[in-house]
Design a protein around this motif. Structure first.
Motif, PDB file in Angstrom:
ATOM      1  N   LEU A  87       8.038 -10.051 -26.881  1.00 43.23           N
ATOM      2  CA  LEU A  87       8.806  -8.896 -26.375  1.00 43.23           C
ATOM      3  C   LEU A  87       9.795  -9.361 -25.321  1.00 43.23           C
ATOM      4  O   LEU A  87       9.479 -10.254 -24.535  1.00 43.23           O
ATOM      5  N   ARG A  88      10.954  -8.704 -25.280  1.00 47.90           N
ATOM      6  CA  ARG A  88      11.889  -8.974 -24.178  1.00 47.90           C
ATOM      7  C   ARG A  88      11.808  -7.817 -23.195  1.00 47.90           C
ATOM      8  O   ARG A  88      11.815  -6.651 -23.594  1.00 47.90           O
ATOM      9  N   VAL A  89      11.675  -8.137 -21.913  1.00 47.75           N
ATOM     10  CA  VAL A  89      11.629  -7.088 -20.869  1.00 47.75           C
ATOM     11  C   VAL A  89      12.766  -7.330 -19.884  1.00 47.75           C
ATOM     12  O   VAL A  89      13.168  -8.474 -19.676  1.00 47.75           O
ATOM     13  N   PRO A  90      13.287  -6.241 -19.274  1.00 48.25           N
ATOM     14  CA  PRO A  90      14.462  -6.418 -18.422  1.00 48.25           C
ATOM     15  C   PRO A  90      14.172  -7.002 -17.030  1.00 48.25           C
ATOM     16  O   PRO A  90      15.068  -7.484 -16.377  1.00 48.25           O
ATOM     17  N   SER A  91      12.900  -6.924 -16.581  1.00 49.24           N
ATOM     18  CA  SER A  91      12.687  -7.310 -15.172  1.00 49.24           C
ATOM     19  C   SER A  91      12.081  -8.694 -15.036  1.00 49.24           C
ATOM     20  O   SER A  91      11.555  -9.262 -15.994  1.00 49.24           O
ATOM     21  N   GLU A  92      12.118  -9.219 -13.809  1.00 52.93           N
ATOM     22  CA  GLU A  92      11.540 -10.524 -13.516  1.00 52.93           C
ATOM     23  C   GLU A  92      10.011 -10.435 -13.621  1.00 52.93           C
ATOM     24  O   GLU A  92       9.438  -9.392 -13.300  1.00 52.93           O
ATOM     25  N   LEU A  93       9.357 -11.506 -14.039  1.00 51.00           N
ATOM     26  CA  LEU A  93       7.899 -11.460 -14.241  1.00 51.00           C
ATOM     27  C   LEU A  93       7.189 -12.413 -13.299  1.00 51.00           C
ATOM     28  O   LEU A  93       7.603 -13.563 -13.164  1.00 51.00           O
ATOM     29  N   VAL A  94       6.147 -11.911 -12.650  1.00 51.54           N
ATOM     30  CA  VAL A  94       5.302 -12.808 -11.858  1.00 51.54           C
ATOM     31  C   VAL A  94       3.842 -12.438 -12.131  1.00 51.54           C
ATOM     32  O   VAL A  94       3.551 -11.336 -12.593  1.00 51.54           O
ATOM     33  N   VAL A  95       2.946 -13.336 -11.815  1.00 51.51           N
ATOM     34  CA  VAL A  95       1.512 -13.075 -12.018  1.00 51.51           C
ATOM     35  C   VAL A  95       0.857 -12.964 -10.652  1.00 51.51           C
ATOM     36  O   VAL A  95       1.096 -13.785  -9.779  1.00 51.51           O
ATOM     37  N   SER A  96       0.059 -11.911 -10.466  1.00 53.33           N
ATOM     38  CA  SER A  96      -0.720 -11.783  -9.235  1.00 53.33           C
ATOM     39  C   SER A  96      -2.031 -11.099  -9.592  1.00 53.33           C
ATOM     40  O   SER A  96      -2.029  -9.978 -10.119  1.00 53.33           O
ATOM     41  N   HIS A  97      -3.143 -11.768  -9.312  1.00 53.27           N
ATOM     42  CA  HIS A  97      -4.441 -11.184  -9.692  1.00 53.27           C
ATOM     43  C   HIS A  97      -4.987 -10.270  -8.606  1.00 53.27           C
ATOM     44  O   HIS A  97      -6.044  -9.687  -8.760  1.00 53.27           O
ATOM     45  N   LYS A  98      -4.204 -10.139  -7.484  1.00 46.57           N
ATOM     46  CA  LYS A  98      -4.664  -9.300  -6.387  1.00 46.57           C
ATOM     47  C   LYS A  98      -4.695  -7.850  -6.844  1.00 46.57           C
ATOM     48  O   LYS A  98      -3.693  -7.325  -7.318  1.00 46.57           O
ATOM     49  N   SER A  99      -5.827  -7.199  -6.730  1.00 44.86           N
ATOM     50  CA  SER A  99      -6.052  -5.801  -7.112  1.00 44.86           C
ATOM     51  C   SER A  99      -5.466  -5.421  -8.479  1.00 44.86           C
ATOM     52  O   SER A  99      -4.824  -4.384  -8.628  1.00 44.86           O
ATOM     53  N   ALA A 100      -5.678  -6.293  -9.471  1.00 48.64           N
ATOM     54  CA  ALA A 100      -5.244  -5.965 -10.838  1.00 48.64           C
ATOM     55  C   ALA A 100      -6.090  -4.786 -11.337  1.00 48.64           C
ATOM     56  O   ALA A 100      -7.283  -4.714 -11.058  1.00 48.64           O
ATOM     57  N   PRO A 101      -5.476  -3.853 -12.069  1.00 52.03           N
ATOM     58  CA  PRO A 101      -6.239  -2.703 -12.570  1.00 52.03           C
ATOM     59  C   PRO A 101      -7.193  -3.106 -13.691  1.00 52.03           C
ATOM     60  O   PRO A 101      -7.012  -4.148 -14.309  1.00 52.03           O
ATOM     61  N   ALA A 102      -8.177  -2.267 -13.937  1.00 47.47           N
ATOM     62  CA  ALA A 102      -9.151  -2.546 -15.001  1.00 47.47           C
ATOM     63  C   ALA A 102      -9.535  -1.233 -15.668  1.00 47.47           C
ATOM     64  O   ALA A 102      -9.383  -0.155 -15.092  1.00 47.47           O
ATOM     65  N   MET A 103     -10.064  -1.369 -16.865  1.00 46.02           N
ATOM     66  CA  MET A 103     -10.583  -0.200 -17.589  1.00 46.02           C
ATOM     67  C   MET A 103     -12.048  -0.028 -17.219  1.00 46.02           C
ATOM     68  O   MET A 103     -12.769  -1.011 -17.096  1.00 46.02           O
ATOM     69  N   GLN A 104     -12.481   1.190 -16.991  1.00 49.59           N
ATOM     70  CA  GLN A 104     -13.912   1.440 -16.788  1.00 49.59           C
ATOM     71  C   GLN A 104     -14.212   2.897 -17.142  1.00 49.59           C
ATOM     72  O   GLN A 104     -13.344   3.627 -17.612  1.00 49.59           O
ATOM     73  N   ARG A 105     -15.465   3.309 -16.916  1.00 51.80           N
ATOM     74  CA  ARG A 105     -15.840   4.686 -17.238  1.00 51.80           C
ATOM     75  C   ARG A 105     -16.154   5.442 -15.963  1.00 51.80           C
ATOM     76  O   ARG A 105     -16.497   4.844 -14.934  1.00 51.80           O
ATOM     77  N   GLY A 106     -16.051   6.765 -16.053  1.00 51.51           N
ATOM     78  CA  GLY A 106     -16.400   7.585 -14.903  1.00 51.51           C
ATOM     79  C   GLY A 106     -17.039   8.880 -15.379  1.00 51.51           C
ATOM     80  O   GLY A 106     -16.885   9.268 -16.545  1.00 51.51           O
ATOM     81  N   VAL A 107     -17.771   9.527 -14.477  1.00 54.12           N
ATOM     82  CA  VAL A 107     -18.404  10.814 -14.801  1.00 54.12           C
ATOM     83  C   VAL A 107     -17.877  11.864 -13.822  1.00 54.12           C
ATOM     84  O   VAL A 107     -17.879  11.647 -12.609  1.00 54.12           O
ATOM     85  N   ILE A 108     -17.420  12.986 -14.374  1.00 60.11           N
ATOM     86  CA  ILE A 108     -16.878  14.076 -13.552  1.00 60.11           C
ATOM     87  C   ILE A 108     -18.036  14.878 -12.948  1.00 60.11           C
ATOM     88  O   ILE A 108     -18.940  15.310 -13.661  1.00 60.11           O
ATOM     89  N   ARG A 109     -17.980  15.067 -11.627  1.00 59.45           N
ATOM     90  CA  ARG A 109     -18.979  15.914 -10.952  1.00 59.45           C
ATOM     91  C   ARG A 109     -18.291  16.673  -9.829  1.00 59.45           C
ATOM     92  O   ARG A 109     -17.209  16.297  -9.396  1.00 59.45           O
TER      93      ARG A 109
END
Ligand SMILES: Cc1cc2nc3c(=O)[nH]c(=O)nc-3n(C[C@H](O)[C@H](O)[C@H](O)COP(=O)(O)OP(=O)(O)OC[C@H]3O[C@@H](n4cnc5c(N)ncnc54)[C@H](O)[C@@H]3O)c2cc1C
Ligand code: FES
Length: 344
Positions: A87-109
């Motif tokens: 894929l071509r993207v318009p912006s500059e790319l950098v890698v940072s693992h600081k507070s990277a998002p993740a998938m998880q589950r949650g329960v509404i209460r």
């Protein structure tokens, strides 16, 4: 599948699973792919497919209006890889693992109706999360197509429970489900934390918050963080919270508590667009000011009397956010100091 993203400064590669969008796969691996809403409305995550097969799930996503699908343009937040892709993207790319998002589950209460069309609830997480005040998560519920973004209301250095607030919109599917179905104890999938409209006490700046309706969510998180950090000992802040009538306002007790503990350095004004203001102060919470008018106009007048060397946070419906941005820029706040989320 392997995704290679290229721009004029080089290229980066990351893995992508069958059930995640290309955007989420890149973000969870620390790649700063461009995005704002993460849910198909803003158009920021556009990319052009140079090779490989991609399935776009929400073909009518409003964020895709200006794309050229015949040339391979996609929204990465709506795209699922069917093979290795470049894929071509318009912006500059950098890698940072600081507070990277993740998938998880949650329960509404703890569903709690705050006004006729505003619901507060807790999301109990399957794994603790760290986030910056001002960030959001994207929720997915079985039976409702696509994700919905909601900003965190609470703040702590690490949490196992998110507090979220939803303003119901006419015919909105998530809002209808939350208000009408018995959503208590429902499981949701979530992806986060996300968002760059964040507060950092180390920046050492006065700040202003302009919120329309449930746009106050992220501002509550910012105020909680600032109050805990004793930020108002030597910084000033102003919050402008726009609602139609006083009966539509919520979190007033908490806002009043933040103002009371701020040594006079936090001003909170509730702007009422559709109701006359009988007195300049709230009868029950006298450290909250009341003003009549659209929130961007009330904030614009308030800003004229203040220092413009502030960081500004804006959140709420897109029309309100655009009006507030114009008002801030006209008042002398540089665009680089304005952070916003459009709740589209
Ligand atoms: C960064 C951000 C933060 C937000 N924070 C809050 C908040 O704290 N509180 C709040 O009340 N609102 C917030 N919103 C708005 C919220 O995400 C929802 O748009 C709103 O609650 C209406 O959802 P709905 O399902 O009721 O309405 P709908 O009209 O049913 O859906 C609205 C949104 O759902 C997604 N969507 C709809 N159909 C599809 C589909 N077929 N496939 C994929 N996606 C689809 C789109 O993102 C669309 O804009 C935020 C939005 C953003 C972008
Ligand atoms: S980030 Fe994909 S459309 Fe907004």
């Amino acid at each position: 599948m392997k995704i290679t993203v290229q721009n004029k400064n080089g290229e980066l590669a990351f893995d992508c699973g069958d059930h995640e969008t290309i955007l989420y796969a890149g973000l969870r691996q620390g790649i700063n792919l461009p995005f704002e809403c993460a849910t198909g409305t803003c158009g920021t995550c556009r990319a052009r497919v140079a090779s490989g097969d991609v399935e776009v799930r929400w073909k009518d996503a409003p964020g895709g209006k200006r794309l050229k699908p015949e040339k391979g343009d996609i929204l990465m937040c709506q795209a699922y890889a069917q093979s290795d892709c470049a894929l071509r993207v318009p912006s500059e790319l950098v890698v940072s693992h600081k507070s990277a998002p993740a998938m998880q589950r949650g329960v509404i209460r703890g569903l709690r109706r705050l006004t006729k069309d505003v619901m507060h609830f807790d999301l109990h997480l399957s794994a603790p999360m760290r986030f910056r005040p001002g960030q959001f998560v994207v929720l997915e519920v079985a039976g409702i197509a696509g994700g919905r973004a909601y900003s965190m209301v609470n703040f702590d250095s690490e949490v196992s429970r998110l507090e979220l607030v939803v303003k119901r919109k006419p015919d909105g599917r998530f809002g209808d489900w939350l208000f009408d179905a018995s959503a208590d104890e429902s499981e949701v999938e979530l992806f986060g934390p996300l968002g760059r409209a964040t507060f950092h006490p180390g920046e050492d700046r006065n700040f202003v918050c302009i919120a329309g309706g449930s746009g106050i969510a992220g501002m509550m998180s910012i105020l909680e963080c600032a109050t805990r950090a004793d930020y108002f000992r030597d910084h000033r802040a102003a919050v402008f919270f726009g609602v139609r009538t006083l009966a539509d306002a919520f979190y007033l007790e908490t806002l009043s508590r933040y103002a009371a503990s701020s040594r006079g350095n936090l001003d909170v004004t509730i702007a009422l667009s559709d109701e006359a203001v009988a007195a300049p102060l709230h009868a029950q919470y006298p450290n909250l000011k009341l003003a009549q008018g659209m929130v961007h106009e009330v904030a614009g007048k308030g800003m004229a009397e203040r220092d413009c060397n502030v960081i500004a946070y804006v959140a709420g419906p897109p029309v309100m956010v655009d009006a507030a941005l114009r008002s801030l820029i006209a008042g002398g706040v540089p665009i680089k100091d304005i952070r916003y989320d459009k709740f589209s």
